[in-house]
Each structure stands twice: as C-alpha cells, then as structure tokens.
Design a protein around this motif. Structure first.
Motif, PDB file in Angstrom:
ATOM      1  N   LEU A  25       1.230   0.714  -8.803  1.00 42.17           N
ATOM      2  CA  LEU A  25       1.042  -0.681  -8.396  1.00 42.17           C
ATOM      3  C   LEU A  25       0.552  -0.812  -6.964  1.00 42.17           C
ATOM      4  CD1 LEU A  25       4.189  -2.259 -10.052  1.00 42.17           C
ATOM      5  CD2 LEU A  25       1.820  -2.483 -10.776  1.00 42.17           C
ATOM      6  N   SER A  26       0.200   0.290  -6.324  1.00 42.62           N
ATOM      7  CA  SER A  26      -0.308   0.218  -4.958  1.00 42.62           C
ATOM      8  C   SER A  26      -1.512  -0.718  -4.913  1.00 42.62           C
ATOM      9  CB  SER A  26      -0.698   1.601  -4.458  1.00 42.62           C
ATOM     10  OG  SER A  26      -1.016   1.548  -3.080  1.00 42.62           O
ATOM     11  N   GLY A  27      -1.536  -1.594  -3.928  1.00 40.68           N
ATOM     12  CA  GLY A  27      -2.587  -2.597  -3.821  1.00 40.68           C
ATOM     13  C   GLY A  27      -2.145  -3.956  -4.325  1.00 40.68           C
ATOM     14  N   THR A  28      -0.910  -4.043  -4.819  1.00 43.73           N
ATOM     15  CA  THR A  28      -0.314  -5.307  -5.226  1.00 43.73           C
ATOM     16  C   THR A  28       1.068  -5.406  -4.588  1.00 43.73           C
ATOM     17  OG1 THR A  28       0.783  -4.411  -7.184  1.00 43.73           O
ATOM     18  CG2 THR A  28      -1.462  -5.230  -7.480  1.00 43.73           C
ATOM     19  N   TYR A  29       1.590  -6.624  -4.437  1.00 45.80           N
ATOM     20  CA  TYR A  29       2.944  -6.780  -3.916  1.00 45.80           C
ATOM     21  C   TYR A  29       3.929  -6.389  -5.009  1.00 45.80           C
ATOM     22  CZ  TYR A  29       1.059  -9.203   0.094  1.00 45.80           C
ATOM     23  OH  TYR A  29       0.383  -9.501   1.237  1.00 45.80           O
ATOM     24  N   ASP A  53       0.850  -1.189   0.000  1.00 44.95           N
ATOM     25  CA  ASP A  53       0.000   0.000   0.000  1.00 44.95           C
ATOM     26  C   ASP A  53       0.890   1.244   0.000  1.00 44.95           C
ATOM     27  OD1 ASP A  53      -2.151   1.695   0.118  1.00 44.95           O
ATOM     28  OD2 ASP A  53      -2.531   1.390   2.247  1.00 44.95           O
ATOM     29  N   CYS A  54       1.685   1.406  -1.027  1.00 43.44           N
ATOM     30  CA  CYS A  54       2.615   2.530  -1.067  1.00 43.44           C
ATOM     31  C   CYS A  54       1.887   3.861  -1.259  1.00 43.44           C
ATOM     32  CB  CYS A  54       3.689   2.328  -2.121  1.00 43.44           C
ATOM     33  SG  CYS A  54       3.080   2.282  -3.807  1.00 43.44           S
ATOM     34  N   ALA A  55       0.637   3.827  -1.688  1.00 38.87           N
ATOM     35  CA  ALA A  55      -0.124   5.059  -1.880  1.00 38.87           C
ATOM     36  C   ALA A  55      -0.519   5.704  -0.553  1.00 38.87           C
ATOM     37  CB  ALA A  55      -1.371   4.796  -2.714  1.00 38.87           C
ATOM     38  N   ALA A  56      -0.338   4.985   0.557  1.00 41.77           N
ATOM     39  CA  ALA A  56      -0.629   5.552   1.871  1.00 41.77           C
ATOM     40  C   ALA A  56       0.275   6.759   2.149  1.00 41.77           C
ATOM     41  CB  ALA A  56      -0.457   4.504   2.958  1.00 41.77           C
ATOM     42  N   ASP A  57       1.447   6.785   1.532  1.00 42.42           N
ATOM     43  CA  ASP A  57       2.380   7.917   1.650  1.00 42.42           C
ATOM     44  C   ASP A  57       2.556   8.501   0.252  1.00 42.42           C
ATOM     45  OD1 ASP A  57       4.464   9.701   1.949  1.00 42.42           O
ATOM     46  OD2 ASP A  57       5.845   8.266   2.832  1.00 42.42           O
ATOM     47  N   PRO A  58       2.068   9.705  -0.003  1.00 44.97           N
ATOM     48  CA  PRO A  58       2.164  10.291  -1.347  1.00 44.97           C
ATOM     49  C   PRO A  58       3.590  10.347  -1.905  1.00 44.97           C
ATOM     50  CG  PRO A  58       0.688  11.589   0.011  1.00 44.97           C
ATOM     51  CD  PRO A  58       1.337  10.562   0.928  1.00 44.97           C
ATOM     52  N   ALA A  59       4.584  10.395  -1.043  1.00 40.01           N
ATOM     53  CA  ALA A  59       5.978  10.452  -1.506  1.00 40.01           C
ATOM     54  C   ALA A  59       6.423   9.131  -2.143  1.00 40.01           C
ATOM     55  CB  ALA A  59       6.905  10.808  -0.350  1.00 40.01           C
ATOM     56  N   THR A  60       5.780   8.012  -1.795  1.00 42.67           N
ATOM     57  CA  THR A  60       6.178   6.715  -2.343  1.00 42.67           C
ATOM     58  C   THR A  60       5.116   6.104  -3.243  1.00 42.67           C
ATOM     59  OG1 THR A  60       5.308   5.535  -0.415  1.00 42.67           O
ATOM     60  CG2 THR A  60       7.629   6.181  -0.335  1.00 42.67           C
TER      61      THR A  60
END
Length: 53
Positions: free
Chosen positions: A28-32, A17-24
């Motif tokens: 592909l957020s929501g996938t490994y 869930d990299c979209a939880a932090d806008p900097a990262t």
C-alpha cells in the motif's frame, strides 16, 4: 481556535511512503494506511490497516 494544515499533518499516524525503508515496505506504499502498531488515525479514520503479525 482553528486547526492549520500543519497541525492536521502532525496528528496523522498513517504510513504513506513505507517503501522508503525496505523493513517496513508493504503493497500500500503511496497511499495513506496504518501499520498495526499505530492504532487508528484521527486524520484518516477510514485508512486501511496492515497487520504485520
């Protein structure tokens, strides 16, 4: 000795869930998946690598 699910999760180097932090955030957020600085993941060897450079 057996490996528990918790042990496997702790070894995972993937972002999920990299979209939880806008900097990262990436598409592909929501996938490994892996961001380039993490190298390879022992739990998900076929994970897509995102190059941030």
């Amino acid at each position: 000795m057996f490996s528990s699910r918790k042990d496997t999760t702790m070894r995972c180097l993937c972002a999920y869930d990299c979209a939880a932090d806008p900097a990262t955030a990436c598409g592909l957020s929501g996938t490994y998946h892996l961001h380039s600085e993490h190298g390879s993941c022992p739990t998900h060897p076929n994970a897509v690598v995102v190059w941030d450079a």
